[in-house]
Enzyme design. Structure first.
Site, short mmCIF file in Angstrom:
data_model
loop_
_atom_site.label_atom_id
_atom_site.label_comp_id
_atom_site.label_asym_id
_atom_site.label_seq_id
_atom_site.Cartn_x
_atom_site.Cartn_y
_atom_site.Cartn_z
N GLY A 1 38.70 14.66 31.30
CA GLY A 1 37.47 13.88 31.19
C GLY A 1 37.78 12.54 30.56
O GLY A 1 38.93 12.22 30.26
N TYR B 1 29.65 8.78 24.81
CA TYR B 1 30.78 9.73 24.89
C TYR B 1 30.51 10.95 24.01
O TYR B 1 30.66 12.10 24.44
CB TYR B 1 32.05 9.00 24.46
CG TYR B 1 33.22 9.88 24.10
CD1 TYR B 1 33.84 10.67 25.05
CD2 TYR B 1 33.70 9.90 22.79
CE1 TYR B 1 34.92 11.47 24.71
CE2 TYR B 1 34.79 10.69 22.44
CZ TYR B 1 35.39 11.49 23.40
OH TYR B 1 36.45 12.29 23.06
P1 NAI Z 1 43.31 11.18 27.72
O1 NAI Z 1 42.34 10.15 28.13
O2 NAI Z 1 44.71 10.77 27.43
O3 NAI Z 1 43.35 12.34 28.82
C1 NAI Z 1 42.24 12.75 29.55
C2 NAI Z 1 42.70 13.09 30.95
O4 NAI Z 1 41.56 13.51 31.72
C3 NAI Z 1 43.33 11.90 31.69
O5 NAI Z 1 44.65 12.22 32.10
C4 NAI Z 1 42.41 11.66 32.87
O6 NAI Z 1 43.09 11.29 34.06
C5 NAI Z 1 41.75 13.02 33.03
N1 NAI Z 1 40.47 12.88 33.72
C6 NAI Z 1 39.50 11.95 33.52
N2 NAI Z 1 38.51 12.11 34.41
C7 NAI Z 1 38.85 13.17 35.19
C8 NAI Z 1 38.24 13.81 36.30
N3 NAI Z 1 37.08 13.38 36.80
N4 NAI Z 1 38.88 14.85 36.85
C9 NAI Z 1 40.07 15.28 36.38
N5 NAI Z 1 40.70 14.72 35.34
C10 NAI Z 1 40.10 13.66 34.75
O7 NAI Z 1 42.66 11.92 26.45
P2 NAI Z 1 43.37 12.83 25.36
O8 NAI Z 1 43.59 12.04 24.15
O9 NAI Z 1 44.50 13.57 25.96
O10 NAI Z 1 42.18 13.86 25.04
C11 NAI Z 1 42.02 15.06 25.77
C12 NAI Z 1 40.64 15.62 25.51
O11 NAI Z 1 40.45 15.82 24.12
C13 NAI Z 1 39.51 14.70 25.97
O12 NAI Z 1 38.47 15.49 26.52
C14 NAI Z 1 39.04 14.04 24.69
O13 NAI Z 1 37.68 13.69 24.76
C15 NAI Z 1 39.31 15.13 23.68
N6 NAI Z 1 39.56 14.59 22.34
C16 NAI Z 1 40.77 14.00 22.06
C17 NAI Z 1 41.02 13.52 20.78
C18 NAI Z 1 42.35 12.95 20.40
O14 NAI Z 1 42.57 12.72 19.21
N7 NAI Z 1 43.29 12.73 21.32
C19 NAI Z 1 39.98 13.58 19.74
C20 NAI Z 1 38.76 14.21 20.15
C21 NAI Z 1 38.59 14.70 21.41
C1 15L Z 2 38.26 10.90 20.22
O1 15L Z 2 37.34 11.62 20.63
C2 15L Z 2 39.13 10.16 21.17
O2 15L Z 2 39.35 10.89 22.36
C3 15L Z 2 40.47 9.78 20.56
O3 15L Z 2 41.09 8.82 21.39
C4 15L Z 2 40.30 9.21 19.15
O4 15L Z 2 39.57 8.03 19.21
C5 15L Z 2 39.57 10.23 18.29
O5 15L Z 2 38.36 10.67 18.88
C6 15L Z 2 39.25 9.70 16.88
O6 15L Z 2 38.10 9.76 16.47
O7 15L Z 2 40.17 9.25 16.21
#
Ligand code: NAI
Ligand code: 15L
Length: 264
Positions: free
Chosen positions: A71, A134
Site C-alpha cells: 500500500g 494516510y
Molecule cells: P514502502 O512504501 O517502502 O512499501 C510499500 C510497498 O507497497 C511498495 O513496494 C509499493 O510498490 C507497494 N504497493 C503500493 N501500492 C500497491 C498496490 N496497489 N498493490 C500492490 N502493492 C502496492 O513502505 P514500507 O516502509 O515498506 O512500509 C510497509 C507497510 O508498513 C506500509 O503499509 C506502511 O504504511 C506500514 N508502515 C511502515 C512504517 C515504517 O516505519 N517503515 C511505519 C508505519 C507503518
Molecule cells: C509511517 O507510517 C511511514 O510509513 C514511515 O515511512 C515513517 O514515516 C513512519 O510512519 C514514522 O512515523 O516514522
C-alpha cells in the site's frame, strides 16, 4: 507454517521480511505492484495490484498467514489511497475470507493515533486519532480487521508500527523506533500464537522514551531486544533542540500532524 504471503514485498519492510523470514515458512510468497528480484529457493514471486480483486483472490489461495505491508506508506492524494489502501485492503480480506481464513498481520501505523499528544501514554484501548488521510486509511484497515474477526473469524494483529528503520533518524524516532530485528521476532510471535482474535498493538522496540504500552499483548511472549537509547547521543548532537510549541513536536505523528493534505 507452510506458506506465508508477504504483500508490499518490494518495499523497505518487504525486503527486510524477505531476508529476515527466510526459513520461517516452507515457502515465502512475495507480492508487490512493483517488480521484485526473481524467486530464489523456497520463494514464489507474484506481481499483482492489490486493487485487482480477481488477482488478489488468486494471490491469497493456499497461504497459512499473510503479512500485509502493501500500500501507500505516506500521506498521498485520496484517490491514490483509495485504490491501494482502501480497496486493496478490502480485496485482501475478501481473499482471506474465501481462501481458508489465514491469520493476517496488518501493517497499521502510528499515524492512526498521531493526533494524540506526546505526553499521553497510549494502549490498545486508546481512541484512533489519525493525523493524515494516510492515517485514516490505517484506521479503516483496523476497523476492517475487527469486522472480519467478529463476523468471519479471520484473525488479525493490527500493528501500529512506529518507525522501522536500521536506526532512528531523528529525535522523534528515539520514541517511535522499532528495529528490524524486533519486527522479525514479532512477526514470528504473531504467527506462532495459538490464537490472537483481533489484537491492536504497537510496533516499537524497548525504547526508554516510548509512548505506547503492549502490556495487553504479553501473551504473545514478544520481548523486544533493542532500544533507541544507544543512538541518543549521536542524534541529539546532530540536531537542534525541539521547539515545544511546534505541532510536529506536540503530537505523536510528528510532521504528519503538522502538514496539510493534498486537496485544494
Ligand atoms: P514502502 O512504501 O517502502 O512499501 C510499500 C510497498 O507497497 C511498495 O513496494 C509499493 O510498490 C507497494 N504497493 C503500493 N501500492 C500497491 C498496490 N496497489 N498493490 C500492490 N502493492 C502496492 O513502505 P514500507 O516502509 O515498506 O512500509 C510497509 C507497510 O508498513 C506500509 O503499509 C506502511 O504504511 C506500514 N508502515 C511502515 C512504517 C515504517 O516505519 N517503515 C511505519 C508505519 C507503518
Ligand atoms: C509511517 O507510517 C511511514 O510509513 C514511515 O515511512 C515513517 O514515516 C513512519 O510512519 C514514522 O512515523 O516514522
Amino acid at each position: 507454517m507452510k506458506r506465508l504471503l508477504i504483500t508490499g514485498a518490494a518495499g523497505n519492510l518487504g525486503k527486510i521480511c524477505r531476508e529476515g523470514l527466510k526459513g520461517y515458512a516452507d515457502v515465502l510468497r512475495l507480492s508487490d505492484l512493483a517488480p521484485m528480484d526473481p524467486a530464489g529457493p523456497n520463494e514464489e514471486v507474484v506481481q499483482c495490484d492489490l486493487a485487482d480483486r480477481a488477482a488478489v483472490h488468486e494471490l491469497t489461495k493456499d497461504v497459512d498467514g499473510i503479512v500485509h505491508l502493501g500500500g501507500i506508506s505516506i500521506e498521498a492524494a485520496f484517490d491514490d489511497l483509495l485504490q491501494a489502501n482502501l480497496l486493496g485492503t478490502y480485496n485482501l480480506y475478501e481473499g482471506a475470507r474465501k481462501n481458508g481464513k489465514p491469520r493476517i498481520l496488518f501493517a497499521s501505523s502510528n499515524h492512526a493515533i498521531g493526533f494524540h499528544k506526546r505526553t499521553t501514554k497510549l494502549d490498545e484501548a486508546s481512541e484512533q486519532r489519525p493525523d493524515s488521510l494516510y492515517g485514516v486509511t490505517k484506521c479503516y484497515g483496523e476497523a476492517l480487521a475487527s469486522y472480519y474477526n467478529d463476523k468471519f473469524d479471520v484473525e488479525t494483529v493490527s500493528l501500529r508500527i512506529g518507525s522501522c528503520f536500521d536506526k532512528p533518524r531523528n529525535r522523534r524516532m528515539l520514541s517511535t523506533w522499532m528495529s528490524p530485528r524486533d519486527f522479525m521476532s514479532l512477526i514470528k510471535a504473531v504467527f506462532d500464537a495459538p490464537m490472537t482474535g483481533h489484537l491492536v498493538m504497537y510496533g516499537v522496540s524497548n525504547n526508554a522514551s516510548k509512548w505506547w504500552s503492549n502490556d495487553h499483548a504479553a501473551f504473545l511472549g514478544w520481548n523486544p531486544q533493542d532500544s533507541s537509547e544507544q543512538f541518543r547521543a549521536e542524534i541529539e548532537a546532530a540536531s537542534e533542540a525541539e521547539y515545544r510549541h511546534d505541532p510536529a513536536v506536540i503530537y505523536q505523528g510528528g510532521p504528519f500532524a503538522s502538514t496539510g493534505h493534498f486537496e485544494d
